[in-house]
Each structure stands twice: as C-alpha cells, then as structure tokens.
Design a protein around this motif. Structure first.
Motif, short mmCIF file in Angstrom:
data_model
loop_
_atom_site.label_atom_id
_atom_site.label_comp_id
_atom_site.label_asym_id
_atom_site.label_seq_id
_atom_site.Cartn_x
_atom_site.Cartn_y
_atom_site.Cartn_z
N HIS A 22 9.27 0.91 10.45
CA HIS A 22 10.12 1.64 9.50
C HIS A 22 10.07 1.04 8.08
O HIS A 22 11.08 1.05 7.37
CB HIS A 22 11.56 1.72 9.99
N LYS A 23 8.91 0.56 7.67
CA LYS A 23 8.73 0.04 6.31
C LYS A 23 8.34 1.19 5.38
O LYS A 23 7.73 2.17 5.79
CB LYS A 23 7.66 -1.05 6.28
N SER A 24 8.68 1.06 4.12
CA SER A 24 8.41 2.11 3.13
C SER A 24 6.98 2.02 2.60
O SER A 24 6.31 0.99 2.73
CB SER A 24 9.38 1.97 1.96
N ALA A 25 6.55 3.12 1.96
CA ALA A 25 5.23 3.14 1.33
C ALA A 25 5.15 2.09 0.22
O ALA A 25 4.11 1.47 0.02
CB ALA A 25 4.94 4.54 0.77
N ARG A 26 6.25 1.88 -0.48
CA ARG A 26 6.25 0.86 -1.54
C ARG A 26 6.05 -0.54 -0.96
O ARG A 26 5.29 -1.34 -1.48
CB ARG A 26 7.56 0.91 -2.33
N TYR A 27 6.73 -0.82 0.14
CA TYR A 27 6.60 -2.12 0.79
C TYR A 27 5.17 -2.33 1.29
O TYR A 27 4.57 -3.38 1.06
CB TYR A 27 7.59 -2.23 1.96
N ILE A 28 4.63 -1.31 1.97
CA ILE A 28 3.28 -1.41 2.51
C ILE A 28 2.25 -1.55 1.39
O ILE A 28 1.33 -2.37 1.48
CB ILE A 28 2.96 -0.18 3.39
N GLY A 29 2.43 -0.78 0.32
CA GLY A 29 1.53 -0.87 -0.83
C GLY A 29 1.53 -2.25 -1.44
O GLY A 29 0.48 -2.81 -1.78
N GLN A 30 2.70 -2.83 -1.55
CA GLN A 30 2.81 -4.19 -2.10
C GLN A 30 2.11 -5.19 -1.18
O GLN A 30 1.41 -6.08 -1.66
CB GLN A 30 4.29 -4.54 -2.25
N MET A 31 2.26 -5.01 0.13
CA MET A 31 1.60 -5.89 1.10
C MET A 31 0.07 -5.84 0.97
O MET A 31 -0.59 -6.87 1.06
CB MET A 31 1.94 -5.42 2.52
N LEU A 32 -0.44 -4.61 0.79
CA LEU A 32 -1.89 -4.41 0.77
C LEU A 32 -2.51 -4.55 -0.62
O LEU A 32 -3.74 -4.50 -0.75
CB LEU A 32 -2.23 -3.03 1.34
N GLY A 33 -1.65 -4.64 -1.64
CA GLY A 33 -2.17 -4.70 -3.00
C GLY A 33 -2.68 -3.34 -3.47
O GLY A 33 -3.61 -3.26 -4.26
N ARG A 34 -2.06 -2.28 -2.96
CA ARG A 34 -2.41 -0.91 -3.32
C ARG A 34 -1.19 -0.24 -3.94
O ARG A 34 -0.05 -0.63 -3.68
CB ARG A 34 -2.80 -0.10 -2.08
N HIS A 35 -1.43 0.79 -4.73
CA HIS A 35 -0.33 1.53 -5.32
C HIS A 35 0.39 2.31 -4.22
O HIS A 35 -0.24 2.82 -3.29
CB HIS A 35 -0.84 2.49 -6.40
N HIS A 36 1.70 2.41 -4.33
CA HIS A 36 2.49 3.09 -3.30
C HIS A 36 2.09 4.54 -3.12
O HIS A 36 2.18 5.09 -2.03
CB HIS A 36 3.99 2.97 -3.57
N SER A 37 1.60 5.19 -4.19
CA SER A 37 1.19 6.59 -4.05
C SER A 37 -0.07 6.72 -3.19
O SER A 37 -0.25 7.72 -2.49
CB SER A 37 0.97 7.25 -5.42
N THR A 38 -0.93 5.71 -3.21
CA THR A 38 -2.11 5.71 -2.34
C THR A 38 -1.67 5.68 -0.89
O THR A 38 -2.19 6.43 -0.05
CB THR A 38 -2.99 4.48 -2.63
N ILE A 39 -0.69 4.85 -0.59
CA ILE A 39 -0.17 4.74 0.77
C ILE A 39 0.51 6.04 1.17
O ILE A 39 0.29 6.55 2.27
CB ILE A 39 0.82 3.55 0.89
N SER A 40 1.30 6.59 0.27
CA SER A 40 2.01 7.83 0.55
C SER A 40 1.04 8.98 0.83
O SER A 40 1.24 9.77 1.76
CB SER A 40 2.91 8.18 -0.64
N ARG A 41 -0.03 9.08 0.03
CA ARG A 41 -1.03 10.13 0.25
C ARG A 41 -1.72 9.95 1.60
O ARG A 41 -1.97 10.93 2.31
CB ARG A 41 -2.07 10.14 -0.87
N GLU A 42 -2.00 8.72 1.97
CA GLU A 42 -2.62 8.45 3.27
C GLU A 42 -1.69 8.87 4.41
O GLU A 42 -2.13 9.46 5.39
CB GLU A 42 -2.96 6.96 3.38
N ILE A 43 -0.42 8.59 4.27
CA ILE A 43 0.57 8.97 5.28
C ILE A 43 0.62 10.50 5.39
O ILE A 43 0.55 11.05 6.49
CB ILE A 43 1.95 8.39 4.94
N ASP A 44 0.72 11.19 4.26
CA ASP A 44 0.78 12.66 4.25
C ASP A 44 -0.49 13.27 4.82
O ASP A 44 -0.45 14.25 5.56
CB ASP A 44 1.02 13.20 2.85
#
Length: 80
Positions: A22-44
């Motif tokens: 239950h981690k957010s896209a912002r949290y995951i993006g920060q972990m991976l060194g990626r922008h949160h929108s990249t993570i969000s697009r991947e999720i969608d």
C-alpha cells in the motif's frame, strides 16, 4: 525531447511489491529514482494498483484477440 530509459523488470517487480504494501506512486518513485508520474503511468498501464498487487497486471499482451474486457454490441437495425 529526450528518450528516457524503460523500466527494468526489477523495477516493475519493486512497483508490484510496494503496491501490495500500500505504498504510493510518489514513495515508489523516490525509492527507484524515477518521477512519480512514470510510476503512476506504469500502474495505470497494467490495470491499476489492485490488479498489479494481486498479480493480474499485464496477464495478456494488449491487442491480442480475445483479451477485450467487454464485448461490442451493435444497435438493432431499423425495420424497413
């Protein structure tokens, strides 16, 4: 516009694992060194957070016959 590096399989696995926690896209993006929108697009792109964390994301390639979630129906033709 610069081309960006595609997500690696390890990054996709991390996204899935963190979504199940239950981690957010912002949290995951920060972990991976990626922008949160990249993570969000991947999720969608892979069916949303629920589908990915349950292991249902990207089960079948897009555009394959028989993968449509809803059937197309045509209206009833007018009687002549």
């Amino acid at each position: 516009m610069a081309r960006h590096e595609l997500l690696k399989i390890e990054e996709r696995e991390t996204i899935s694992r963190e979504l199940s926690r239950h981690k957010s896209a912002r949290y995951i993006g920060q972990m991976l060194g990626r922008h949160h929108s990249t993570i969000s697009r991947e999720i969608d792109r892979n069916g949303g957070a629920t589908a990915i964390s349950c292991g249902r994301g990207a089960a079948t390639p897009r555009g394959e016959p028989g993968t449509s979630e809803r059937t197309k129906t045509r209206g009833v033709a007018a009687a002549s």
